[in-house]
Design a protein around this motif. Sequence first.
Motif, PDB file in Angstrom:
ATOM      1  N   ILE A 134       0.856  -1.184   0.000  1.00  0.00           N
ATOM      2  CA  ILE A 134       0.000   0.000   0.000  1.00  0.00           C
ATOM      3  C   ILE A 134       0.890   1.230   0.000  1.00  0.00           C
ATOM      4  CG2 ILE A 134      -1.920  -1.137   1.177  1.00  0.00           C
ATOM      5  CD1 ILE A 134      -1.055   0.263   3.759  1.00  0.00           C
ATOM      6  N   ASP A 135       0.319   2.360  -0.397  1.00  0.00           N
ATOM      7  CA  ASP A 135       1.075   3.610  -0.436  1.00  0.00           C
ATOM      8  C   ASP A 135       0.898   4.430   0.833  1.00  0.00           C
ATOM      9  OD1 ASP A 135       2.169   3.556  -3.228  1.00  0.00           O
ATOM     10  OD2 ASP A 135       0.027   3.430  -3.697  1.00  0.00           O
ATOM     11  N   ALA A 136      -0.253   4.305   1.464  1.00  0.00           N
ATOM     12  CA  ALA A 136      -0.523   5.119   2.653  1.00  0.00           C
ATOM     13  C   ALA A 136      -1.602   4.441   3.480  1.00  0.00           C
ATOM     14  CB  ALA A 136      -0.961   6.530   2.260  1.00  0.00           C
ATOM     15  N   VAL A 148     -14.576  16.980  24.799  1.00  0.00           N
ATOM     16  CA  VAL A 148     -15.062  16.192  23.673  1.00  0.00           C
ATOM     17  C   VAL A 148     -14.029  15.097  23.372  1.00  0.00           C
ATOM     18  CG1 VAL A 148     -15.724  16.214  21.247  1.00  0.00           C
ATOM     19  CG2 VAL A 148     -16.248  18.183  22.712  1.00  0.00           C
ATOM     20  N   PRO A 149     -14.385  13.820  23.496  1.00  0.00           N
ATOM     21  CA  PRO A 149     -13.417  12.779  23.125  1.00  0.00           C
ATOM     22  C   PRO A 149     -13.279  12.731  21.603  1.00  0.00           C
ATOM     23  CG  PRO A 149     -15.516  11.781  23.703  1.00  0.00           C
ATOM     24  CD  PRO A 149     -15.664  13.255  23.957  1.00  0.00           C
ATOM     25  N   VAL A 150     -12.063  12.803  21.126  1.00  0.00           N
ATOM     26  CA  VAL A 150     -11.833  12.778  19.679  1.00  0.00           C
ATOM     27  C   VAL A 150     -10.941  11.599  19.334  1.00  0.00           C
ATOM     28  CG1 VAL A 150     -12.162  15.251  19.345  1.00  0.00           C
ATOM     29  CG2 VAL A 150      -9.873  14.378  19.843  1.00  0.00           C
ATOM     30  N   TYR A 151     -11.265  10.985  18.221  1.00  0.00           N
ATOM     31  CA  TYR A 151     -10.453   9.881  17.706  1.00  0.00           C
ATOM     32  C   TYR A 151      -9.518  10.467  16.659  1.00  0.00           C
ATOM     33  CZ  TYR A 151      -9.421   5.022  16.605  1.00  0.00           C
ATOM     34  OH  TYR A 151      -8.795   3.812  16.452  1.00  0.00           O
ATOM     35  N   PRO A 152      -8.211  10.476  16.908  1.00  0.00           N
ATOM     36  CA  PRO A 152      -7.273  11.187  16.027  1.00  0.00           C
ATOM     37  C   PRO A 152      -6.845  10.343  14.838  1.00  0.00           C
ATOM     38  CG  PRO A 152      -6.123  10.334  17.937  1.00  0.00           C
ATOM     39  CD  PRO A 152      -7.551   9.924  18.093  1.00  0.00           C
ATOM     40  N   HIS A 153      -6.947  10.913  13.665  1.00  0.00           N
ATOM     41  CA  HIS A 153      -6.570  10.216  12.434  1.00  0.00           C
ATOM     42  C   HIS A 153      -5.314  10.848  11.838  1.00  0.00           C
ATOM     43  CE1 HIS A 153     -10.331   7.940  12.276  1.00  0.00           C
ATOM     44  NE2 HIS A 153     -10.932   9.056  12.652  1.00  0.00           N
ATOM     45  N   SER A 154      -4.340  10.016  11.524  1.00  0.00           N
ATOM     46  CA  SER A 154      -3.108  10.461  10.878  1.00  0.00           C
ATOM     47  C   SER A 154      -2.922   9.701   9.575  1.00  0.00           C
ATOM     48  CB  SER A 154      -1.895  10.218  11.782  1.00  0.00           C
ATOM     49  OG  SER A 154      -1.927  11.035  12.920  1.00  0.00           O
ATOM     50  N   LEU A 155      -2.241  10.319   8.633  1.00  0.00           N
ATOM     51  CA  LEU A 155      -1.870   9.644   7.393  1.00  0.00           C
ATOM     52  C   LEU A 155      -0.438   9.151   7.538  1.00  0.00           C
ATOM     53  CD1 LEU A 155      -2.853   9.055   4.419  1.00  0.00           C
ATOM     54  CD2 LEU A 155      -1.417  11.013   3.771  1.00  0.00           C
ATOM     55  N   LEU A 156      -0.207   7.881   7.258  1.00  0.00           N
ATOM     56  CA  LEU A 156       1.112   7.270   7.328  1.00  0.00           C
ATOM     57  C   LEU A 156       1.573   6.888   5.929  1.00  0.00           C
ATOM     58  CD1 LEU A 156      -0.059   6.958  10.247  1.00  0.00           C
ATOM     59  CD2 LEU A 156       1.150   4.779  10.376  1.00  0.00           C
ATOM     60  N   TRP A 157       2.860   7.061   5.644  1.00  0.00           N
ATOM     61  CA  TRP A 157       3.422   6.646   4.354  1.00  0.00           C
ATOM     62  C   TRP A 157       4.920   6.424   4.517  1.00  0.00           C
ATOM     63  CZ3 TRP A 157       2.393  11.599   5.706  1.00  0.00           C
ATOM     64  CH2 TRP A 157       3.401  12.554   5.529  1.00  0.00           C
ATOM     65  N   LEU A 206       0.563  10.419  -4.192  1.00  0.00           N
ATOM     66  CA  LEU A 206       0.688  10.499  -2.738  1.00  0.00           C
ATOM     67  C   LEU A 206       0.947  11.939  -2.315  1.00  0.00           C
ATOM     68  CD1 LEU A 206       0.899   9.227   0.053  1.00  0.00           C
ATOM     69  CD2 LEU A 206       3.287   8.675  -0.445  1.00  0.00           C
ATOM     70  N   ALA A 207       1.803  12.629  -3.035  1.00  0.00           N
ATOM     71  CA  ALA A 207       2.055  14.040  -2.741  1.00  0.00           C
ATOM     72  C   ALA A 207       0.791  14.870  -2.934  1.00  0.00           C
ATOM     73  CB  ALA A 207       3.176  14.571  -3.630  1.00  0.00           C
ATOM     74  N   THR A 208      -0.004  14.518  -3.940  1.00  0.00           N
ATOM     75  CA  THR A 208      -1.266  15.232  -4.175  1.00  0.00           C
ATOM     76  C   THR A 208      -2.235  15.001  -3.029  1.00  0.00           C
ATOM     77  OG1 THR A 208      -0.932  14.901  -6.562  1.00  0.00           O
ATOM     78  CG2 THR A 208      -3.120  15.601  -5.835  1.00  0.00           C
ATOM     79  N   LEU A 209      -2.311  13.757  -2.541  1.00  0.00           N
ATOM     80  CA  LEU A 209      -3.176  13.450  -1.404  1.00  0.00           C
ATOM     81  C   LEU A 209      -2.746  14.222  -0.172  1.00  0.00           C
ATOM     82  CD1 LEU A 209      -5.370  11.825   0.088  1.00  0.00           C
ATOM     83  CD2 LEU A 209      -3.669   9.992   0.380  1.00  0.00           C
ATOM     84  N   ARG A 210      -1.467  14.259   0.094  1.00  0.00           N
ATOM     85  CA  ARG A 210      -0.973  14.976   1.275  1.00  0.00           C
ATOM     86  C   ARG A 210      -1.291  16.466   1.177  1.00  0.00           C
ATOM     87  NH1 ARG A 210       5.098  13.561   1.208  1.00  0.00           N
ATOM     88  NH2 ARG A 210       5.109  15.219   2.766  1.00  0.00           N
ATOM     89  N   ALA A 211      -1.109  17.034   0.000  1.00  0.00           N
ATOM     90  CA  ALA A 211      -1.409  18.460  -0.185  1.00  0.00           C
ATOM     91  C   ALA A 211      -2.903  18.727  -0.007  1.00  0.00           C
ATOM     92  CB  ALA A 211      -0.949  18.916  -1.566  1.00  0.00           C
TER      93      ALA A 211
END
Length: 311
Positions: free
Chosen positions: A136-138, A265-274, A283-288
């Motif tokens: 996978i890419d990310a 407020v409980p928050v579920y934190p989402h990060s992008l990994l690559w 992938l660079a376009t997605l990050r931007a």
Amino acid sequence: MDLDTVRTFAAAADAGQFQEAAAELGVTQQAVSKRIAALERDLGVRLFTRTARGAELTIDGQAFLPHARELLRVAERAGASVGAGRRPLRVDVIASRSAQSGLLRGFHRAHPDIDLDVVMLFEIETAVAAIRSGAIDASFRAVAAPGRPFPEDIASVRVVDEPLQLLTGPAHALAGARSVPLAQLAGHRIWMPGIVPGTEWGAYYDDLAAEFGLTIEATGPNFGSDALLDTIADTPALATFMGEPTRLVWPAGYGLRRIPVTDPVPVYPHSLLWHRDNPHPALATLRAHLAATAAGHDAPGTWAPRWVIPH
């Protein structure tokens, strides 16, 4: 069959001279002769006849030439199929109805020309291994499990914090509330089948329960969201957590309530990994896109475990 040898044979057949083929390939004439001799040994036939004018194909060489050209075309197509930007961008999400999927849908609407391949892996170790192998890419992941160092070759950026809401049936004690402070949930049974010990989301809810004295039950098999909604609608003593952007549809007679949780407020934190060395241009376009459109994180009045990915 060695492709360099096949490529040398085709160049010599086109040029009619080993010397010209050597110049075209950027090697010595001796190297061309050795490659042709090796190919002839492999095939068990003579491919060229030396003449005063250079080198002419034998009957066997003429028979082999179109196949050699096809081998080179296939190799070129094979390389092009995995070249930068040639294949879909493969991205992992935890669930199809999560905030992560919403982020990807927004990206697809903004960039419909980019092919996406969305997969769903199980836990963060599986996702990291897939990123490292190039499967996978990310990956969208919430947290790095506590006590485990995050791999240096994997980059990450926090993209969105997903507020949790309380979902209850119409007869639940909190069903009429416009909002409910997090501490007030102590003593209420919160049912979340499918939480697996050792996973990132399991660690998240363990910390949430421990810090605020909540009773979070993961008993029973996970039959999916429809079965969960059925049970919550029919059981006054049970409630569950649901991400604010999670899209759910249920029969009108269920009378389910989605109640904001506050203070904090409980928050579920989402990060992008690559992987730091991944060259896929999309992938660079997605990050931007995520940097420009995704919501912030660590807002005042919110709660997340201290060991989430911080950047």
